[in-house]
Design a protein around this motif. Structure first.
Motif, PDB file in Angstrom:
ATOM      1  N   ARG A  27       0.827  -1.213   0.000  1.00  0.00           N
ATOM      2  CA  ARG A  27       0.000   0.000   0.000  1.00  0.00           C
ATOM      3  C   ARG A  27       0.861   1.262   0.000  1.00  0.00           C
ATOM      4  O   ARG A  27       0.421   2.305  -0.485  1.00  0.00           O
ATOM      5  CB  ARG A  27      -0.923  -0.007   1.229  1.00  0.00           C
ATOM      6  N   GLU A  28       2.068   1.143   0.533  1.00  0.00           N
ATOM      7  CA  GLU A  28       2.929   2.319   0.588  1.00  0.00           C
ATOM      8  C   GLU A  28       3.301   2.835  -0.809  1.00  0.00           C
ATOM      9  O   GLU A  28       3.607   4.006  -0.993  1.00  0.00           O
ATOM     10  CB  GLU A  28       4.223   2.006   1.342  1.00  0.00           C
ATOM     11  N   VAL A  29       3.289   1.923  -1.811  1.00  0.00           N
ATOM     12  CA  VAL A  29       3.637   2.340  -3.174  1.00  0.00           C
ATOM     13  C   VAL A  29       2.403   2.411  -4.071  1.00  0.00           C
ATOM     14  O   VAL A  29       2.528   2.489  -5.286  1.00  0.00           O
ATOM     15  CB  VAL A  29       4.693   1.384  -3.796  1.00  0.00           C
ATOM     16  N   GLY A  30       1.211   2.379  -3.449  1.00  0.00           N
ATOM     17  CA  GLY A  30      -0.020   2.569  -4.215  1.00  0.00           C
ATOM     18  C   GLY A  30      -0.800   1.324  -4.517  1.00  0.00           C
ATOM     19  O   GLY A  30      -1.885   1.403  -5.114  1.00  0.00           O
ATOM     20  N   GLY A  31      -0.286   0.148  -4.139  1.00  0.00           N
ATOM     21  CA  GLY A  31      -0.999  -1.098  -4.411  1.00  0.00           C
ATOM     22  C   GLY A  31      -2.015  -1.422  -3.328  1.00  0.00           C
ATOM     23  O   GLY A  31      -2.298  -0.604  -2.453  1.00  0.00           O
ATOM     24  N   LEU A  32      -2.565  -2.642  -3.390  1.00  0.00           N
ATOM     25  CA  LEU A  32      -3.552  -3.056  -2.396  1.00  0.00           C
ATOM     26  C   LEU A  32      -2.975  -4.015  -1.367  1.00  0.00           C
ATOM     27  O   LEU A  32      -3.649  -4.369  -0.406  1.00  0.00           O
ATOM     28  CB  LEU A  32      -4.759  -3.712  -3.088  1.00  0.00           C
ATOM     29  N   GLY A  33      -1.739  -4.481  -1.570  1.00  0.00           N
ATOM     30  CA  GLY A  33      -1.080  -5.309  -0.566  1.00  0.00           C
ATOM     31  C   GLY A  33      -1.706  -6.662  -0.344  1.00  0.00           C
ATOM     32  O   GLY A  33      -1.649  -7.207   0.757  1.00  0.00           O
ATOM     33  N   LEU A  34      -2.296  -7.269  -1.387  1.00  0.00           N
ATOM     34  CA  LEU A  34      -2.867  -8.602  -1.233  1.00  0.00           C
ATOM     35  C   LEU A  34      -1.767  -9.647  -1.254  1.00  0.00           C
ATOM     36  O   LEU A  34      -0.691  -9.442  -1.815  1.00  0.00           O
ATOM     37  CB  LEU A  34      -3.861  -8.892  -2.358  1.00  0.00           C
ATOM     38  N   THR A  35      -2.036 -10.787  -0.662  1.00  0.00           N
ATOM     39  CA  THR A  35      -1.089 -11.894  -0.717  1.00  0.00           C
ATOM     40  C   THR A  35      -1.241 -12.618  -2.053  1.00  0.00           C
ATOM     41  O   THR A  35      -2.228 -12.429  -2.785  1.00  0.00           O
ATOM     42  CB  THR A  35      -1.349 -12.896   0.420  1.00  0.00           C
ATOM     43  N   THR A  36      -0.277 -13.476  -2.353  1.00  0.00           N
ATOM     44  CA  THR A  36      -0.324 -14.246  -3.597  1.00  0.00           C
ATOM     45  C   THR A  36      -1.573 -15.119  -3.643  1.00  0.00           C
ATOM     46  O   THR A  36      -2.227 -15.235  -4.684  1.00  0.00           O
ATOM     47  CB  THR A  36       0.932 -15.133  -3.720  1.00  0.00           C
ATOM     48  N   ALA A  64      -7.506   2.317  -6.594  1.00  0.00           N
ATOM     49  CA  ALA A  64      -6.204   2.969  -6.444  1.00  0.00           C
ATOM     50  C   ALA A  64      -6.262   4.146  -5.484  1.00  0.00           C
ATOM     51  O   ALA A  64      -5.322   4.379  -4.711  1.00  0.00           O
ATOM     52  CB  ALA A  64      -5.691   3.421  -7.807  1.00  0.00           C
ATOM     53  N   PHE A  65      -7.368   4.902  -5.519  1.00  0.00           N
ATOM     54  CA  PHE A  65      -7.482   6.070  -4.642  1.00  0.00           C
ATOM     55  C   PHE A  65      -7.942   5.690  -3.234  1.00  0.00           C
ATOM     56  O   PHE A  65      -7.419   6.205  -2.252  1.00  0.00           O
ATOM     57  CB  PHE A  65      -8.450   7.094  -5.252  1.00  0.00           C
ATOM     58  N   ALA A  66      -8.922   4.784  -3.147  1.00  0.00           N
ATOM     59  CA  ALA A  66      -9.495   4.435  -1.840  1.00  0.00           C
ATOM     60  C   ALA A  66      -8.670   3.379  -1.116  1.00  0.00           C
ATOM     61  O   ALA A  66      -8.663   3.327   0.112  1.00  0.00           O
ATOM     62  CB  ALA A  66     -10.931   3.941  -2.018  1.00  0.00           C
ATOM     63  N   GLN A  67      -7.993   2.498  -1.863  1.00  0.00           N
ATOM     64  CA  GLN A  67      -7.236   1.379  -1.292  1.00  0.00           C
ATOM     65  C   GLN A  67      -8.025   0.665  -0.184  1.00  0.00           C
ATOM     66  O   GLN A  67      -7.572   0.570   0.959  1.00  0.00           O
ATOM     67  CB  GLN A  67      -5.892   1.868  -0.748  1.00  0.00           C
ATOM     68  N   PRO A  68      -9.213   0.158  -0.527  1.00  0.00           N
ATOM     69  CA  PRO A  68     -10.042  -0.494   0.501  1.00  0.00           C
ATOM     70  C   PRO A  68      -9.370  -1.756   1.047  1.00  0.00           C
ATOM     71  O   PRO A  68      -8.681  -2.467   0.311  1.00  0.00           O
ATOM     72  CB  PRO A  68     -11.320  -0.838  -0.263  1.00  0.00           C
ATOM     73  N   GLU A  69      -9.578  -2.030   2.315  1.00  0.00           N
ATOM     74  CA  GLU A  69      -9.039  -3.242   2.925  1.00  0.00           C
ATOM     75  C   GLU A  69     -10.055  -4.373   2.918  1.00  0.00           C
ATOM     76  O   GLU A  69      -9.690  -5.535   3.139  1.00  0.00           O
ATOM     77  CB  GLU A  69      -8.590  -2.953   4.361  1.00  0.00           C
ATOM     78  N   ASN A  70     -11.311  -4.051   2.642  1.00  0.00           N
ATOM     79  CA  ASN A  70     -12.358  -5.067   2.605  1.00  0.00           C
ATOM     80  C   ASN A  70     -12.159  -5.958   1.382  1.00  0.00           C
ATOM     81  O   ASN A  70     -12.263  -5.513   0.241  1.00  0.00           O
ATOM     82  CB  ASN A  70     -13.732  -4.388   2.562  1.00  0.00           C
TER      83      ASN A  70
END
Length: 600
Positions: free
Chosen positions: A431-440, A493-499
């Motif tokens: 998320r720090e670089v704009g992604g959503l940080g999901l696992t593989t 990309a803007f909201a980066q939801p965690e749900n």
């Protein structure tokens, strides 16, 4: 009664099987071969080089497509190519156990590639000849669905089948349960010098130092992880586990960048295993270490193939597993150290495919209809084949408004061609670089399950509506469906939801739109291919289709790095503007795709 050849048969009897058969050789050559060569001990460099060359026949198939139009019938080309595919698969099966299997199997894979590409040309032409315009529109989603099922068969069922044969053809395997728990204490990683829990008596089998491993989600510095992996590589090389027919590989050199000391990566653990007793002199056992199930967020970082013999049977083979650094919850996976008869397992897998294509050959020989229009384009023996070959291409580029047609083929998926290259990296990036940080594992579920279902439903819906109302009515709406859902990625990309549910719904919406919108693209290629050489002209259209994905994809990464994810997705949405005007300019028969009521 048996002499009359039916010019029509219910499309449900042959369209699904034809396109399922069309996809199998492609997935075998391009994907299954990669896994097979990896299990057989071929280096990554050789695998990448040779299997990439195997794509050439599909890339250049428009060049020989006129021969399929000029000679004989599309029906005959189909059944002959399916027979040749069967021969190619048999060739692979019987040459896998040979010492020079790489050269022989590559030759047969090349035969498979050319025969499969030719089958594609003939099948697409036959589809246009054997179906009415209405049925072509209706079944365009059906054929895509069964083609995708063949991809799933190749990437899933065939690999599972080969794995089953591997497991049940050699030594009893060692099974290791790996659990990730954020609450457990961090343990020091150490390299074992021996395997402690076996005796040199009894049945020869693979034994692990421990049947279970537990590690937490705490991150480690990249420099530490790289150093441990380097030591594992050296140990495995020194113990002869990485030996090939060319001997022992060179010891690697450790290079650590200053930034690696502060860069954090996923936690790691070392798994070790050996043989339970000494093998006979001259007897080698190849042990493959692989995932048997569970969360893909636990991955193998080092050590997948090991060579055991009399000299190293009781020395520990070392594997490094790593946790996805984005993982925060408890999860698990199961790994196996398998010493199966790899050549036998893959030979059996390919022999089953041979049986499948014998069935395809027999079934389609009897079931495919004999369309009245299915015949050689050149019926006059005095006509020069070379001249007709050239005329085939000339007629395509002389089509009315050909520049508009080519522009449409190149620009219709301009945004999607860029999105498809960066969608998975976006989901995976922190998320720090704009992604959503999901696992593989999460990305695999989003695209491999939810995305495929939505894509298929979109294709089926598009085919139904185009068949009901005609292509002209829906083509603009389908263009909108393939482009406007990119707004969902702008939101992500803007909201980066965690749900996770919201992320799944957004990806499903975009994939449904793509499946729905791609229907118009397929039907338009059929529409512009109508004429004397429709089979060849459709193949030429597919060449432009490949270019439409390749060219934008080349530059997508550079654009994303320059703009960042949010602005990159805005850019993708804006690239639909030229296509909007191009699509509005197309001249399409309003009746194309509709069901025509014949006068009695």
């Amino acid at each position: 009664m048996f002499g009359k050849r039916p010019s029509f048969r219910n499309p449900w009897a042959w369209v699904p099987t034809l396109y399922y058969a069309q996809g199998i050789p492609y997935v075998v050559v391009m994907l299954v071969s990669v896994i097979m060569y990896k299990r057989m001990g071929i280096s990554n460099a050789d695998i990448a080089f040779y299997t990439s060359l195997l794509y050439l026949p599909w890339a250049i198939k428009p060049l020989w497509s006129p021969f399929v139009d000029i000679f004989k019938t599309k029906r005959l080309w189909i059944v002959i190519m399916q027979f040749i595919v069967g021969l190619g698969l048999a060739g692979v099966a019987f040459t896998i156990p040979l010492p020079n299997f790489l050269q022989y199997t590559l030759a047969f894979f090349l035969l498979l590639a050319f025969s499969s590409a030719t089958h594609d040309i003939a099948a697409d032409g036959f589809y246009m000849l054997g179906l009415s315009e209405h049925d072509q529109a209706f079944f365009v989603g059906i054929r895509s669905t069964f083609y995708r099922l063949s991809m799933i068969t190749g990437q899933g069922l065939l690999i599972i089948l080969a794995g089953y044969f591997e497991t049940h053809s050699g030594l009893p395997p060692a099974v290791i349960d790996v659990t990730v728990n954020p609450e457990v204490k961090t343990e020091q990683v150490f390299l074992p010098d021996s395997i402690s829990n076996f005796s040199a008596e009894g049945e020869l089998k693979v034994v692990a130092n421990s049947s279970s491993v537990t590690l937490n989600t705490k991150k480690r510095s990249k420099s530490e992880v790289d150093s441990i992996v380097h030591l594992v590589q050296i140990k495995n090389i020194q113990n002869g586990f990485y030996n090939t027919k060319d001997g022992q590989p060179k010891l690697p050199i450790l290079k650590i960048n200053p930034a690696d000391y502060s860069k954090l990566v996923g936690n790691i653990s070392i798994i070790s295993f050996a043989l339970s007793s000494q093998p006979e002199a001259g007897q080698d056992y190849v042990v493959n270490f692989d995932r048997d199930g569970g969360d893909k967020s636990i991955a193998i970082l080092e050590g997948t193939r090991f060579l055991f013999n009399k000299a190293n049977w009781n020395k520990p083979a070392l594997v490094v597993i790593q946790v996805d650094p984005k993982l925060k919850t408890e999860t698990s996976a199961v790994f196996k150290a398998i010493s199966g008869n790899i050549p036998w397992a893959w030979s059996m897998t390919f022999l089953i495919l041979v049986g499948l294509f014998i069935l395809f050959f027999i079934y389609h020989y009897f079931i495919l209809p004999y369309p009245v229009k299915d015949g050689p384009a050149v019926k006059d023996a005095s006509v020069s084949v070379g001249r007709e070959f050239i005329r085939t291409f000339a007629l395509f580029f002389k089509k009315k408004e050909i520049l508009l047609i080519i522009t449409f083929l190149l620009i219709y998926r301009f945004g999607e061609a860029q999105l498809v290259k960066l969608a998975s990296p976006f989901l995976l990036d922190p998320r720090e670089v704009g992604g959503l940080g999901l696992t593989t594992g999460e990305v695999g579920f989003v695209y491999g399950t939810v995305g495929i279902i939505a894509l298929t439903l979109g294709g089926l819906t598009g085919g139904f509506l185009a068949a009901r109302d005609g292509l002209k009515k829906w083509i603009w709406w389908m263009f909108a469906a393939i482009n406007i859902p990119h707004i969902l990625y702008i939101y992500l990309a803007f909201a980066q939801p965690e749900n996770f549910v919201i992320i799944n719904l957004c990806v499903a919406g975009e994939q449904f739109g793509y499946g729905f919108g791609f229907t118009a693209y397929m039907l338009y290629m059929i529409y512009v291919s109508e004429g004397e050489f429709k089979t060849s002209h459709y193949a030429i259209c597919t060449g432009f289709m490949a270019l439409s994905m390749m060219i934008p994809g080349i530059f997508a990464g550079m654009i994303q790095e320059a703009l960042g994810y949010p602005n990159f997705f805005i850019w993708i949405l804006l690239t639909m503007i030229p296509g909007f005007f191009i699509t509005r300019m197309l001249k399409i028969d309003p009746e194309f795709g509709k069901k025509k009521i014949e006068a009695k």
